[in-house]
Write an enzyme that holds these catalytic residues in place. Structure first.
Site, PDB file in Angstrom:
ATOM      1  CG  HIS A 138      -1.985   0.948   1.297  1.00  0.00           C
ATOM      2  ND1 HIS A 138      -2.511   1.571   0.191  1.00  0.00           N
ATOM      3  CD2 HIS A 138      -2.671   1.450   2.358  1.00  0.00           C
ATOM      4  CE1 HIS A 138      -3.467   2.395   0.561  1.00  0.00           C
ATOM      5  NE2 HIS A 138      -3.584   2.346   1.874  1.00  0.00           N
ATOM      6  CD  GLU A 146      -2.726   0.802  -2.499  1.00  0.00           C
ATOM      7  OE1 GLU A 146      -3.009  -0.360  -2.123  1.00  0.00           O
ATOM      8  OE2 GLU A 146      -3.442   1.786  -2.253  1.00  0.00           O
TER       9      GLU A 146
END
Length: 318
Positions: free
Chosen positions: A197, A294
């Site tokens: 992330h 991501e």
């Protein structure tokens, strides 16, 4: 409060009797701890462990080329990646806490064994527990550290499987590479999702991402619970407002213009999908200063006993 799935901090800092070897091109030290002048515990040249924010153990990587990185054992979260100019290309949110009770908001948090909401806590548990150092080395001047996470009663309370996760981080002169390996150490199969992330420092008004044209999209705006399926038609994705979009079958290389004068190539092996996110006014205090690009594995990975899955990421200033 999050439980620890690994060594306690005192055990982490304890020296072992393992041997070390050196050569002109490669240095490896297995668990051998030496004292630096500032009281840090050094694992290999350019790899050190010290006390970070909130008293949490922090790994520092320093390259002879002038690049630096920081990784917290809590969540195996890379919180800083500085190129030789001293510029940090990652972003940690101003509301991030370093108390060992909730995930660190920023840098490169892990999503494992679940991406997003589901039967367990948001994005799984790997970002909310302590990992341990299993290896460090220097190859061609590049400092490297490998972290490990294994199951325990805390993880099994949410996901009742035996596993081993290994996370290798390598600092180069103008890039940072990571390799995540998930091993099924159970006697039964299991399945999971995963993602990195990654928060990049940015000036959101000038941000663009190239390389996603033609990818299938699952757009979570306006309703995150009912994503709209579509296809990316743009050569460059920009961020004029709230963006939360999954790209299935994304290419192995994307180019991020962070709006601050930097172009970053984000490449991967075996991360088959991508996610773009900026919360816009949902985080009015900081949304202008970062963007999340991501690498992800949205499609469920199935692993039988003794099987493993490996995915690599490289982020490089070009």
């Amino acid at each position: 409060m999050a439980a620890s799935c690994t060594l306690t901090v005192p055990a982490l800092f304890a020296a072992s009797s393992s041997s070390s070897s050196t050569s002109a091109r490669r240095y490896r030290r297995f668990g051998v701890v030496a004292m630096a002048s500032a009281g840090q515990k050094v694992y290999a040249p350019g790899v050190a462990v010290s006390e970070g924010n909130g008293g949490l153990p922090k790994i520092s990587l320093k390259s002879p080329h002038g690049s630096e990185a920081e990784i917290y054992l809590f969540g195996a979260c890379v919180t800083s990646w500085k190129v030789p100019s001293g510029k940090d290309l990652l972003f940690v949110r101003p509301d991030a806490v370093f108390n060992g009770q909730k995930p660190i908001s920023g840098g490169i948090p892990h999503c494992f064994p679940q991406f997003g909401p589901g039967p367990m806590q948001q994005h799984g548990f790997a970002r909310n527990v302590n990992w341990s150092i299993t290896d460090s080395e220097v190859t061609e001047g590049d400092p490297t550290v490998t972290l490990e996470l294994k199951d325990d009663s805390y993880s099994r309370s949410m996901w009742d499987f035996s596993f081993q996760a290994l996370y290798k981080v390598v600092l180069h002169s103008t890039s940072l590479s990571t390799t995540l390996k998930i091993i099924n150490t159970d006697d039964k199969p299991f399945s999971f999702n995963s993602a990195l992330h990654t928060y990049f420092s940015a000036s959101i008004a000038g941000v663009s991402v190239k390389g996603l044209k033609g990818s299938k999209t699952l757009n979570k705006d306006p309703d995150p619970k009912n994503p709209l399926e579509g296809k990316e038609e743009r050569d460059e994705v920009t961020f004029p407002g709230f963006v939360d979009c999954v790209y299935l079958g994304a290419p192995s290389e994307l180019t991020l213009d962070n709006g601050l004068g930097d172009k970053i190539v984000i490449s991967n092996t075996n991360w088959s999908d991508a996610v773009l996110w900026n919360p816009h006014l949902q985080m009015e205090a900081c949304y202008k200063d970062f963007v999340c690009v991501e690498n992800a594995k949205i499609e469920t990975v199935q692993l039988g006993p003794k099987e493993s899955w490996v995915a690599e990421q490289k982020i490089e200033l070009v």
